[in-house]
Design a protein around this motif. Structure first.
Motif, PDB file in Angstrom:
ATOM      1  N   GLY A 183       0.812  -1.207   0.000  1.00 19.02           N
ATOM      2  CA  GLY A 183       0.000   0.000   0.000  1.00 19.02           C
ATOM      3  C   GLY A 183       0.846   1.258   0.000  1.00 19.02           C
ATOM      4  O   GLY A 183       0.520   2.247  -0.666  1.00 19.02           O
ATOM      5  N   VAL A 184       1.953   1.237   0.766  1.00 18.64           N
ATOM      6  CA  VAL A 184       2.868   2.383   0.787  1.00 18.64           C
ATOM      7  C   VAL A 184       3.470   2.597  -0.595  1.00 18.64           C
ATOM      8  O   VAL A 184       3.546   3.729  -1.098  1.00 18.64           O
ATOM      9  N   ILE A 185       3.899   1.510  -1.235  1.00 22.44           N
ATOM     10  CA  ILE A 185       4.472   1.616  -2.580  1.00 22.44           C
ATOM     11  C   ILE A 185       3.426   2.115  -3.573  1.00 22.44           C
ATOM     12  O   ILE A 185       3.714   2.951  -4.443  1.00 22.44           O
ATOM     13  N   ALA A 186       2.199   1.618  -3.451  1.00 22.85           N
ATOM     14  CA  ALA A 186       1.123   2.070  -4.339  1.00 22.85           C
ATOM     15  C   ALA A 186       0.854   3.559  -4.153  1.00 22.85           C
ATOM     16  O   ALA A 186       0.587   4.283  -5.128  1.00 22.85           O
ATOM     17  N   ALA A 187       0.925   4.034  -2.898  1.00 23.41           N
ATOM     18  CA  ALA A 187       0.691   5.457  -2.636  1.00 23.41           C
ATOM     19  C   ALA A 187       1.755   6.312  -3.317  1.00 23.41           C
ATOM     20  O   ALA A 187       1.449   7.391  -3.856  1.00 23.41           O
ATOM     21  N   GLN A 188       3.024   5.854  -3.297  1.00 23.14           N
ATOM     22  CA  GLN A 188       4.101   6.616  -3.937  1.00 23.14           C
ATOM     23  C   GLN A 188       3.907   6.670  -5.450  1.00 23.14           C
ATOM     24  O   GLN A 188       4.268   7.646  -6.096  1.00 23.14           O
ATOM     25  N   LYS A 189       3.331   5.608  -6.004  1.00 17.89           N
ATOM     26  CA  LYS A 189       3.104   5.550  -7.459  1.00 17.89           C
ATOM     27  C   LYS A 189       1.738   6.111  -7.841  1.00 17.89           C
ATOM     28  O   LYS A 189       1.362   6.079  -9.018  1.00 17.89           O
ATOM     29  N   HIS A 191      -1.155   4.883  -7.224  1.00 18.25           N
ATOM     30  CA  HIS A 191      -2.054   3.825  -7.651  1.00 18.25           C
ATOM     31  C   HIS A 191      -3.168   3.647  -6.627  1.00 18.25           C
ATOM     32  O   HIS A 191      -3.002   4.023  -5.452  1.00 18.25           O
ATOM     33  N   PRO A 192      -4.296   3.081  -7.019  1.00 16.74           N
ATOM     34  CA  PRO A 192      -5.382   2.841  -6.055  1.00 16.74           C
ATOM     35  C   PRO A 192      -4.912   1.908  -4.930  1.00 16.74           C
ATOM     36  O   PRO A 192      -4.125   0.983  -5.159  1.00 16.74           O
ATOM     37  N   ARG A 193      -5.430   2.158  -3.725  1.00 17.17           N
ATOM     38  CA  ARG A 193      -5.050   1.326  -2.571  1.00 17.17           C
ATOM     39  C   ARG A 193      -6.265   0.654  -1.943  1.00 17.17           C
ATOM     40  O   ARG A 193      -6.214   0.240  -0.780  1.00 17.17           O
ATOM     41  N   THR A 194      -7.332   0.528  -2.706  1.00 12.17           N
ATOM     42  CA  THR A 194      -8.575  -0.038  -2.167  1.00 12.17           C
ATOM     43  C   THR A 194      -8.357  -1.451  -1.638  1.00 12.17           C
ATOM     44  O   THR A 194      -8.807  -1.795  -0.536  1.00 12.17           O
ATOM     45  N   ILE A 195      -7.663  -2.273  -2.420  1.00  6.72           N
ATOM     46  CA  ILE A 195      -7.459  -3.663  -2.014  1.00  6.72           C
ATOM     47  C   ILE A 195      -6.636  -3.761  -0.735  1.00  6.72           C
ATOM     48  O   ILE A 195      -6.853  -4.642   0.099  1.00  6.72           O
ATOM     49  N   HIS A 196      -5.723  -2.819  -0.540  1.00 11.22           N
ATOM     50  CA  HIS A 196      -4.889  -2.844   0.668  1.00 11.22           C
ATOM     51  C   HIS A 196      -5.714  -2.450   1.894  1.00 11.22           C
ATOM     52  O   HIS A 196      -5.587  -3.068   2.964  1.00 11.22           O
ATOM     53  N   TRP A 197      -6.537  -1.418   1.732  1.00 14.02           N
ATOM     54  CA  TRP A 197      -7.446  -1.025   2.806  1.00 14.02           C
ATOM     55  C   TRP A 197      -8.371  -2.182   3.189  1.00 14.02           C
ATOM     56  O   TRP A 197      -8.515  -2.517   4.371  1.00 14.02           O
TER      57      TRP A 197
END
Length: 263
Positions: A183-189, A191-197
Motif C-alpha cells: 500500500g505504501v508503494i502504491a501510494a508513492q506511485k 495507484h489505487p489502494r482499495t485492495i490494501h485497505w
C-alpha cells in the motif's frame, strides 16, 4: 600473488557474496522470527533444530538458484560458478538436515515436513517463473516461509491444533504487513489502494471476531495490525521505506514476545 592483485580480488569477492544474499529483506523476518519463537515455545529438540537449519539454508539457496539460472541479469551471471557452488553447498545442508528431521521426528513431524517440502517447491517455482513479486507470489511466499514453525512446534510435543493456530496467527500478521508495504508503494506511485485497505480491515475484523468468540491466539497480531493500519492511513515517503521495514520488524517482535507469554 602481488598485493595489488589481492586488493583487487577482495572487493570482487565481497561484491559476489553480497549479490548472492536474498534481496527480499522482509523475508528474513517472515522466516526467522516464527522459527525463533517456535524454538522458544517448544524447546530445543534435534528434529526442531534440524528443521530450523534446513529452512534457513533452503532460504539462502534461493538467490544462488536465481543467479545460476540467469534470472538476475547478465552482470549477476558472471558470478554463476560461485552461485552454483554455494547452491550445491546450501542444498546439501538442507537435504541433510531435512533427512535427519524426518528420521528422528514423530509421524506428525514427518507429515508436516512433507507439506513444507511441497510449499518450498512451489515457492521456488514461482520465483523461477518471475512471479515472486506479484501479490499472489508474495502471499504464497508468506505461507512457505512461515510454515517451518509447524514441524518445529510438533517436534517439541506441542499439540497439532495449537501448532496450526500459531502458524495461522503468523499468516494473519504477515499478510497485514505485506499489504501495508504494498500500500505504501502504491501510494508513492499514485495507484489505487482499495485492495490494501480492504485486506487490512478484513484481517482486523477476523482477529477481533475470532478473539471475542473463542479467545483466539490471533489477538497477539494486534501490534502488527496496528502498524499496518498506521502505514495505510499515513503512508511515508519512498525514501523512508527502510525505516518502514524496521518499524514492522519491531511490531513483529512484540507479537512474538506476546505469543511466547500467552502460549
Amino acid at each position: 600473488m602481488s598485493t595489488a592483485t589481492l586488493s583487487n580480488a577482495k572487493p570482487d569477492t565481497v561484491a559476489s557474496a553480497a549479490k548472492l544474499k536474498p534481496k527480499e529483506h522482509g523475508a528474513y523476518a517472515i522466516l526467522g522470527i516464527p522459527i525463533a519463537t517456535s524454538l522458544l515455545i517448544a524447546g530445543i529438540s534435534l528434529p526442531g533444530v534440524c528443521v530450523a537449519i534446513a529452512s534457513v539454508t533452503g532460504f539462502l539457496a534461493h538467490e544462488p538458484l536465481l543467479v545460476a539460472w540467469g534470472h538476475r541479469g547478465s552482470r549477476a551471471q558472471r558470478s554463476t560458478p560461485t552461485a552454483t557452488r554455494r547452491l550445491v553447498i546450501l542444498t546439501g545442508f538442507t537435504i541433510l538436515c531435512g533427512c535427519v528431521a524426518l528420521l528422528t521426528g514423530s509421524n506428525p513431524v514427518r507429515i508436516s515436513l512433507l507439506g513444507c517440502l511441497g510449499l518450498a517447491t512451489t515457492s521456488f517455482a514461482l520465483a523461477v517463473a518471475g512471479n515472486h513479486r506479484s501479490l499472489l507470489g508474495q502471499l504464497w511466499g508468506i505461507v512457505g516461509l512461515s510454515v517451518p514453525c509447524v514441524p518445529i512446534l510438533l517436534a517439541g510435543a506441542i499439540p497439532s491444533d495449537l501448532a496450526i493456530e500459531i502458524w495461522t496467527t503468523w499468516l494473519i500478521g504477515f499478510a497485514a504487513t505485506t499489504m501495508a508495504v504494498r500500500g505504501v508503494i502504491a501510494a508513492q506511485k499514485r495507484h489505487p489502494r482499495t485492495i490494501h485497505w480492504l485486506a487490512i480491515c478484513a484481517l482486523s475484523v477476523l482477529v477481533i471476531g475470532r478473539y471475542t468468540s473463542s479467545s483466539s491466539l490471533a489477538i497477539v497480531t494486534l501490534p502488527m495490525l496496528a502498524m499496518s493500519g498506521w502505514l495505510i492511513i499515513w503512508p511515508p515517503p519512498a525514501k523512508h521505506l527502510k525505516r518502514v521495514g524496521w518499524t514492522l520488524v519491531v511490531g513483529t517482535v512484540v507479537t512474538a514476545v506476546w505469543m511466547i507469554v500467552v502460549v
